[in-house]
Design a protein around this motif. Sequence first.
Motif, PDB file in Angstrom:
ATOM      1  N   PHE A  75       0.828  -1.208   0.000  1.00  0.00           N
ATOM      2  CA  PHE A  75       0.000   0.000   0.000  1.00  0.00           C
ATOM      3  C   PHE A  75       0.863   1.258   0.000  1.00  0.00           C
ATOM      4  CE2 PHE A  75      -3.778  -2.281   2.241  1.00  0.00           C
ATOM      5  CZ  PHE A  75      -4.133  -2.843   1.030  1.00  0.00           C
ATOM      6  N   LEU A  76       1.901   1.263   0.828  1.00  0.00           N
ATOM      7  CA  LEU A  76       2.779   2.426   0.910  1.00  0.00           C
ATOM      8  C   LEU A  76       3.490   2.693  -0.416  1.00  0.00           C
ATOM      9  CD1 LEU A  76       4.390   1.854   4.438  1.00  0.00           C
ATOM     10  CD2 LEU A  76       2.877   3.756   3.790  1.00  0.00           C
ATOM     11  N   GLY A  77       3.711   1.657  -1.194  1.00  0.00           N
ATOM     12  CA  GLY A  77       4.426   1.816  -2.454  1.00  0.00           C
ATOM     13  C   GLY A  77       3.558   2.187  -3.636  1.00  0.00           C
ATOM     14  N   ALA A  78       2.250   2.359  -3.413  1.00  0.00           N
ATOM     15  CA  ALA A  78       1.338   2.728  -4.503  1.00  0.00           C
ATOM     16  C   ALA A  78       1.742   4.075  -5.090  1.00  0.00           C
ATOM     17  CB  ALA A  78      -0.095   2.781  -3.992  1.00  0.00           C
ATOM     18  N   SER A  80      -0.119   5.988  -7.136  1.00  0.00           N
ATOM     19  CA  SER A  80      -1.234   6.921  -7.319  1.00  0.00           C
ATOM     20  C   SER A  80      -2.425   6.488  -6.476  1.00  0.00           C
ATOM     21  CB  SER A  80      -1.639   6.986  -8.795  1.00  0.00           C
ATOM     22  OG  SER A  80      -2.145   5.734  -9.219  1.00  0.00           O
ATOM     23  N   GLN A  81      -3.401   7.383  -6.372  1.00  0.00           N
ATOM     24  CA  GLN A  81      -4.615   7.068  -5.631  1.00  0.00           C
ATOM     25  C   GLN A  81      -5.397   5.960  -6.327  1.00  0.00           C
ATOM     26  OE1 GLN A  81      -5.256   8.347  -2.797  1.00  0.00           O
ATOM     27  NE2 GLN A  81      -7.426   8.083  -2.335  1.00  0.00           N
ATOM     28  N   GLN A  82      -5.377   5.973  -7.666  1.00  0.00           N
ATOM     29  CA  GLN A  82      -6.084   4.941  -8.420  1.00  0.00           C
ATOM     30  C   GLN A  82      -5.466   3.563  -8.170  1.00  0.00           C
ATOM     31  OE1 GLN A  82      -5.038   7.838  -9.653  1.00  0.00           O
ATOM     32  NE2 GLN A  82      -7.019   8.863  -9.999  1.00  0.00           N
ATOM     33  N   LEU A  84      -3.736   2.674  -5.533  1.00  0.00           N
ATOM     34  CA  LEU A  84      -4.026   2.285  -4.151  1.00  0.00           C
ATOM     35  C   LEU A  84      -5.461   1.780  -4.025  1.00  0.00           C
ATOM     36  CD1 LEU A  84      -3.203   2.057  -1.212  1.00  0.00           C
ATOM     37  CD2 LEU A  84      -3.821   4.472  -0.906  1.00  0.00           C
ATOM     38  N   ALA A  85      -6.393   2.431  -4.706  1.00  0.00           N
ATOM     39  CA  ALA A  85      -7.791   1.999  -4.658  1.00  0.00           C
ATOM     40  C   ALA A  85      -7.944   0.580  -5.189  1.00  0.00           C
ATOM     41  CB  ALA A  85      -8.658   2.966  -5.456  1.00  0.00           C
ATOM     42  N   LYS A  86      -7.238   0.267  -6.267  1.00  0.00           N
ATOM     43  CA  LYS A  86      -7.293  -1.089  -6.827  1.00  0.00           C
ATOM     44  C   LYS A  86      -6.685  -2.102  -5.871  1.00  0.00           C
ATOM     45  CE  LYS A  86      -6.257  -3.790 -10.977  1.00  0.00           C
ATOM     46  NZ  LYS A  86      -5.891  -4.977 -10.198  1.00  0.00           N
ATOM     47  N   LEU A  87      -5.569  -1.731  -5.244  1.00  0.00           N
ATOM     48  CA  LEU A  87      -4.931  -2.641  -4.292  1.00  0.00           C
ATOM     49  C   LEU A  87      -5.846  -2.923  -3.106  1.00  0.00           C
ATOM     50  CD1 LEU A  87      -1.281  -1.200  -4.273  1.00  0.00           C
ATOM     51  CD2 LEU A  87      -2.029  -3.393  -5.230  1.00  0.00           C
ATOM     52  N   VAL A  88      -6.522  -1.900  -2.629  1.00  0.00           N
ATOM     53  CA  VAL A  88      -7.448  -2.080  -1.508  1.00  0.00           C
ATOM     54  C   VAL A  88      -8.598  -3.000  -1.907  1.00  0.00           C
ATOM     55  CG1 VAL A  88      -9.139  -0.911  -0.037  1.00  0.00           C
ATOM     56  CG2 VAL A  88      -6.871   0.089  -0.364  1.00  0.00           C
ATOM     57  N   LEU A 122      -1.835   6.836   5.482  1.00  0.00           N
ATOM     58  CA  LEU A 122      -2.243   5.610   4.793  1.00  0.00           C
ATOM     59  C   LEU A 122      -3.453   4.986   5.469  1.00  0.00           C
ATOM     60  CD1 LEU A 122      -1.629   3.390   2.642  1.00  0.00           C
ATOM     61  CD2 LEU A 122      -0.279   2.247   4.424  1.00  0.00           C
ATOM     62  N   ALA A 123      -3.445   4.966   6.796  1.00  0.00           N
ATOM     63  CA  ALA A 123      -4.553   4.369   7.540  1.00  0.00           C
ATOM     64  C   ALA A 123      -5.866   5.068   7.211  1.00  0.00           C
ATOM     65  CB  ALA A 123      -4.270   4.431   9.038  1.00  0.00           C
ATOM     66  N   ASN A 124      -5.867   6.381   7.180  1.00  0.00           N
ATOM     67  CA  ASN A 124      -7.088   7.128   6.877  1.00  0.00           C
ATOM     68  C   ASN A 124      -7.554   6.864   5.443  1.00  0.00           C
ATOM     69  OD1 ASN A 124      -7.210   8.337   9.429  1.00  0.00           O
ATOM     70  ND2 ASN A 124      -5.900  10.040   8.799  1.00  0.00           N
ATOM     71  N   THR A 125      -6.602   6.857   4.521  1.00  0.00           N
ATOM     72  CA  THR A 125      -6.950   6.648   3.115  1.00  0.00           C
ATOM     73  C   THR A 125      -7.500   5.241   2.883  1.00  0.00           C
ATOM     74  OG1 THR A 125      -5.209   8.188   2.431  1.00  0.00           O
ATOM     75  CG2 THR A 125      -6.093   6.709   0.751  1.00  0.00           C
TER      76      THR A 125
END
Length: 312
Positions: A75-78, A80-82, A84-88, A122-125
């Motif tokens: 997650f930290l290595g994402a 972009s926001q997009q 990170l969203a896919k990883l989540v 990261l936790a909030n996002t």
Amino acid sequence: MSSAFLASPLLCRRCMPASQAWCSTVRANKRLRPTLQQRCGCKQRRLQTCALADSGASTKTLKETAALDQLIDLFLGAKSQQQLAKLVADNIMSLDQRFWLRLATRSDTASSQDDKHKIGSLANTVMNLANAVVKQTEGQLDQSASTLQSILVSAADERGEWHLPLTQEQSQSMQQALDRHPGTADEALLSTAFSWMRKAADDKQDGMIALIQKMLQLYAAKALQHPSEQPSAVDQVIAADEDKWEPLIRQLIESEQTTETEFSQDLQKRMEATLLSQTSGSYMQRVQAEYLKEIEARFKEVYQTVLDQGAS
């Protein structure tokens, strides 16, 4: 001998953490009270085995912590926001209590204020993204439950009852209901179908299981069909109702429209295409692959029977 059971009960969903759902069948005048029971797999052991058990538990804990750290680092290595969203979304099932506790520990033991700030952000996002995924999934499950119910009810008679096995007219009615929802015969619908079957198995409702299995067969047949002016032997079996497979296969063999080698090779190509075109481990892949495997098993049985009868 056919069996009848009510098609009018409400089919309702119960939400579970991390976007999982399970379903119960509820009569209109009687509401069930399903409960989730978690059972510990641990049993009493002799005292001399306790040390080994503790050692095994410690090893398991270390592996789980390492896996959580790897996920957090991912997650930290994402970039972009997009991304990170896919990883989540891809790892939503891993975002349990252990994940958040490990994230808090990482924040407390951060070597610098900068690292501490990154983990806190990261936790909030991740929390916001996870909530969005869950809400979206719940909406899809609600829609899928409604769609599945309408498909199943389409095969009921005028009194709101199902009679198994379904008649040809009832099967056609169910197929037409599936065709009316071309955009919803997706992973969410199949996931809901399997959830309902698991709950029906727990409640010993064999009729409901058979009905949903029929719907899955119709879905798989539709998904696997390749329109052609000259359909192959495999195409003909895929398009046929499951209860017509054996006489159709016998006819194809006896009329020399196919051989064991030709049929097996064509079926193998279909299997490979299914595995490559569908997401690995998805319900869509699973249903289509199992449908082809069942055709393969049925062909082998009929082919062997034809050989035995010819030899005699």
